[in-house]
Motif scaffolding. Structure first.
Motif, PDB file in Angstrom:
ATOM      1  N   THR A 158      31.884-105.009  33.486  1.00 58.17           N
ATOM      2  CA  THR A 158      32.578-105.588  33.582  1.00 58.17           C
ATOM      3  C   THR A 158      32.588-107.456  33.610  1.00 58.17           C
ATOM      4  OG1 THR A 158      32.851-106.031  36.207  1.00 58.17           O
ATOM      5  CG2 THR A 158      34.908-104.195  34.273  1.00 58.17           C
ATOM      6  N   ALA A 159      32.883-108.313  33.299  1.00 58.74           N
ATOM      7  CA  ALA A 159      33.077-109.661  34.226  1.00 58.74           C
ATOM      8  C   ALA A 159      32.198-109.935  35.527  1.00 58.74           C
ATOM      9  CB  ALA A 159      33.046-110.802  33.859  1.00 58.74           C
ATOM     10  N   GLN A 160      33.420-108.760  36.148  1.00 54.90           N
ATOM     11  CA  GLN A 160      32.812-109.380  37.634  1.00 54.90           C
ATOM     12  C   GLN A 160      31.901-107.914  38.415  1.00 54.90           C
ATOM     13  OE1 GLN A 160      36.346-108.601  36.590  1.00 54.90           O
ATOM     14  NE2 GLN A 160      35.905-111.002  36.379  1.00 54.90           N
ATOM     15  N   GLY A 161      31.016-107.082  37.790  1.00 54.28           N
ATOM     16  CA  GLY A 161      30.510-106.470  38.470  1.00 54.28           C
ATOM     17  C   GLY A 161      30.640-105.120  37.210  1.00 54.28           C
ATOM     18  N   VAL A 162      30.319-103.663  38.484  1.00 58.25           N
ATOM     19  CA  VAL A 162      30.265-102.540  38.373  1.00 58.25           C
ATOM     20  C   VAL A 162      31.454-101.800  38.529  1.00 58.25           C
ATOM     21  CG1 VAL A 162      29.221-100.399  37.411  1.00 58.25           C
ATOM     22  CG2 VAL A 162      28.254-102.644  37.578  1.00 58.25           C
ATOM     23  N   SER A 163      32.392-101.275  37.435  1.00 57.67           N
ATOM     24  CA  SER A 163      33.513-100.364  38.466  1.00 57.67           C
ATOM     25  C   SER A 163      32.381 -99.410  37.835  1.00 57.67           C
ATOM     26  CB  SER A 163      34.825-100.775  37.016  1.00 57.67           C
ATOM     27  OG  SER A 163      34.962-102.066  37.311  1.00 57.67           O
ATOM     28  N   VAL A 164      33.130 -98.285  39.448  1.00 63.53           N
ATOM     29  CA  VAL A 164      32.251 -96.710  39.465  1.00 63.53           C
ATOM     30  C   VAL A 164      33.665 -95.444  39.357  1.00 63.53           C
ATOM     31  CG1 VAL A 164      30.780 -95.153  39.840  1.00 63.53           C
ATOM     32  CG2 VAL A 164      30.038 -98.036  39.877  1.00 63.53           C
ATOM     33  N   GLU A 165      33.898 -94.668  38.766  1.00 62.22           N
ATOM     34  CA  GLU A 165      34.351 -93.602  38.878  1.00 62.22           C
ATOM     35  C   GLU A 165      33.358 -92.228  39.342  1.00 62.22           C
ATOM     36  OE1 GLU A 165      38.170 -92.545  36.340  1.00 62.22           O
ATOM     37  OE2 GLU A 165      38.158 -94.179  36.678  1.00 62.22           O
ATOM     38  N   ALA A 166      33.233 -91.365  40.043  1.00 59.58           N
ATOM     39  CA  ALA A 166      32.981 -90.056  40.232  1.00 59.58           C
ATOM     40  C   ALA A 166      33.778 -89.358  40.953  1.00 59.58           C
ATOM     41  CB  ALA A 166      31.528 -90.680  41.481  1.00 59.58           C
ATOM     42  N   MET A 167      33.075 -88.084  40.815  1.00 63.72           N
ATOM     43  CA  MET A 167      33.528 -86.958  41.453  1.00 63.72           C
ATOM     44  C   MET A 167      32.621 -86.408  42.623  1.00 63.72           C
ATOM     45  SD  MET A 167      36.163 -86.338  39.420  1.00 63.72           S
ATOM     46  CE  MET A 167      36.494 -84.383  40.112  1.00 63.72           C
ATOM     47  N   LEU A 168      33.573 -86.729  43.406  1.00 65.70           N
ATOM     48  CA  LEU A 168      32.592 -86.496  45.118  1.00 65.70           C
ATOM     49  C   LEU A 168      33.222 -84.768  45.455  1.00 65.70           C
ATOM     50  CD1 LEU A 168      32.631 -89.236  46.379  1.00 65.70           C
ATOM     51  CD2 LEU A 168      30.822 -88.890  45.096  1.00 65.70           C
ATOM     52  N   GLN A 169      32.970 -83.948  46.191  1.00 68.21           N
ATOM     53  CA  GLN A 169      32.754 -83.455  46.869  1.00 68.21           C
ATOM     54  C   GLN A 169      33.673 -84.070  48.593  1.00 68.21           C
ATOM     55  OE1 GLN A 169      29.209 -80.462  48.034  1.00 68.21           O
ATOM     56  NE2 GLN A 169      29.037 -80.397  45.762  1.00 68.21           N
ATOM     57  N   ILE A 170      34.298 -82.745  48.827  1.00 71.01           N
ATOM     58  CA  ILE A 170      35.451 -83.759  49.765  1.00 71.01           C
ATOM     59  C   ILE A 170      34.034 -84.241  51.383  1.00 71.01           C
ATOM     60  CG2 ILE A 170      36.773 -82.899  51.785  1.00 71.01           C
ATOM     61  CD1 ILE A 170      37.894 -83.097  49.213  1.00 71.01           C
ATOM     62  N   HIS A 171      33.124 -83.570  51.483  1.00 69.19           N
ATOM     63  CA  HIS A 171      32.437 -83.988  52.894  1.00 69.19           C
ATOM     64  C   HIS A 171      31.479 -85.036  51.906  1.00 69.19           C
ATOM     65  CE1 HIS A 171      28.556 -82.590  50.881  1.00 69.19           C
ATOM     66  NE2 HIS A 171      29.087 -81.502  50.277  1.00 69.19           N
ATOM     67  N   GLN A 172      30.934 -85.431  50.949  1.00 62.87           N
ATOM     68  CA  GLN A 172      30.179 -86.632  50.785  1.00 62.87           C
ATOM     69  C   GLN A 172      31.229 -87.860  50.459  1.00 62.87           C
ATOM     70  OE1 GLN A 172      29.723 -84.756  46.633  1.00 62.87           O
ATOM     71  NE2 GLN A 172      27.546 -84.557  47.429  1.00 62.87           N
ATOM     72  N   ILE A 173      32.928 -87.683  50.784  1.00 64.15           N
ATOM     73  CA  ILE A 173      33.148 -89.013  50.217  1.00 64.15           C
ATOM     74  C   ILE A 173      33.135 -90.026  51.887  1.00 64.15           C
ATOM     75  CG2 ILE A 173      35.850 -89.937  50.982  1.00 64.15           C
ATOM     76  CD1 ILE A 173      36.673 -87.262  48.749  1.00 64.15           C
ATOM     77  N   GLU A 174      33.100 -89.114  53.589  1.00 68.19           N
ATOM     78  CA  GLU A 174      33.000 -90.011  53.878  1.00 68.19           C
ATOM     79  C   GLU A 174      31.376 -90.995  54.138  1.00 68.19           C
ATOM     80  OE1 GLU A 174      34.740 -92.389  57.243  1.00 68.19           O
ATOM     81  OE2 GLU A 174      35.659 -90.800  56.199  1.00 68.19           O
ATOM     82  N   PRO A 175      30.588 -90.332  54.075  1.00 67.95           N
ATOM     83  CA  PRO A 175      28.992 -91.252  54.256  1.00 67.95           C
ATOM     84  C   PRO A 175      29.365 -92.194  52.421  1.00 67.95           C
ATOM     85  CG  PRO A 175      28.972 -88.953  53.632  1.00 67.95           C
ATOM     86  CD  PRO A 175      30.689 -88.712  53.930  1.00 67.95           C
TER      87      PRO A 175
END
Length: 198
Positions: A158-175
């Protein structure tokens, strides 16, 4: 604990001159179910009966066999193997000898069950959809992070930068949350998207 299949698997047997062929595969959504059924459409078969389970959603189809003798026994084998995100299609080429309702239940359920015994099962790990934004110069850091953990993602510029959508396993969210705060110096935050399917 639930499982899904690692890859597509097939199994075939003959029961009283009828040929039965089961094909099992992992599916993530109804679009993949549709594509799987289109790919395996075979006009030479007498019946193409199937069942699938994705999360809490289940469907099955007897395709002209007496009600309850094909789709439901196939679904029972999926659930009996503690599988989800799985479809099993059982093709039948009629050989001239009627099997009766009990025989059909055993044939469809048995063929599906043998196929699932051969299939490699992997643990179904719960994943959550997440969203975050970053600036162009930060994207390379996050891209490396996502790729190194084999995380599925889509990015939009986008003009502001990068928008990212991802599928994370539960243990990957916090890091990843901490990484985003660290790299963007607290400017951006990881948002966990509410899921409509369990």
């Amino acid at each position: 604990m639930t499982f899904t299949l690692a890859t597509e698997t097939a199994y075939e047997e003959e029961i009283k001159k009828s040929r039965f062929q089961a094909i099992a595969a992992p599916v993530e959504n109804e679009q993949q179910v549709k594509e799987f059924l289109e790919k395996h459409l075979d006009v030479s078969t007498t019946h193409q009966c199937w069942a699938w389970k994705i999360g809490h959603n289940v469907r099955f189809n007897d395709d002209g066999e007496p009600s309850g003798t094909a789709g439901r026994p196939i679904l029972a084998t999926i659930e009996g193997n503690e599988l989800t995100n799985t479809i099993v299609l059982v093709n039948r080429w009629y050989g001239g000898i009627k099997l009766g309702t009990g025989g059909l239940v055993r044939a469809y359920g048995g063929c599906a069950g043998q196929c699932l015994l051969l299939a490699e099962k992997i643990e179904q790990i719960e994943k959550k959809a997440v969203y975050f934004q970053c600036q162009f110069n930060e994207w390379a850091i996050f891209q490396y992070e996502l790729n190194s953990q084999q995380i599925d993602y889509t990015e939009q510029y986008t003009a502001q930068g990068v928008s990212v959508e991802a599928m994370l396993q539960i243990h990957q969210i916090e890091p990843l949350k901490l990484k985003i705060q660290d790299v963007t110096r607290g400017r951006e935050h990881l948002k966990v998207l509410e899921e409509n399917n369990a």
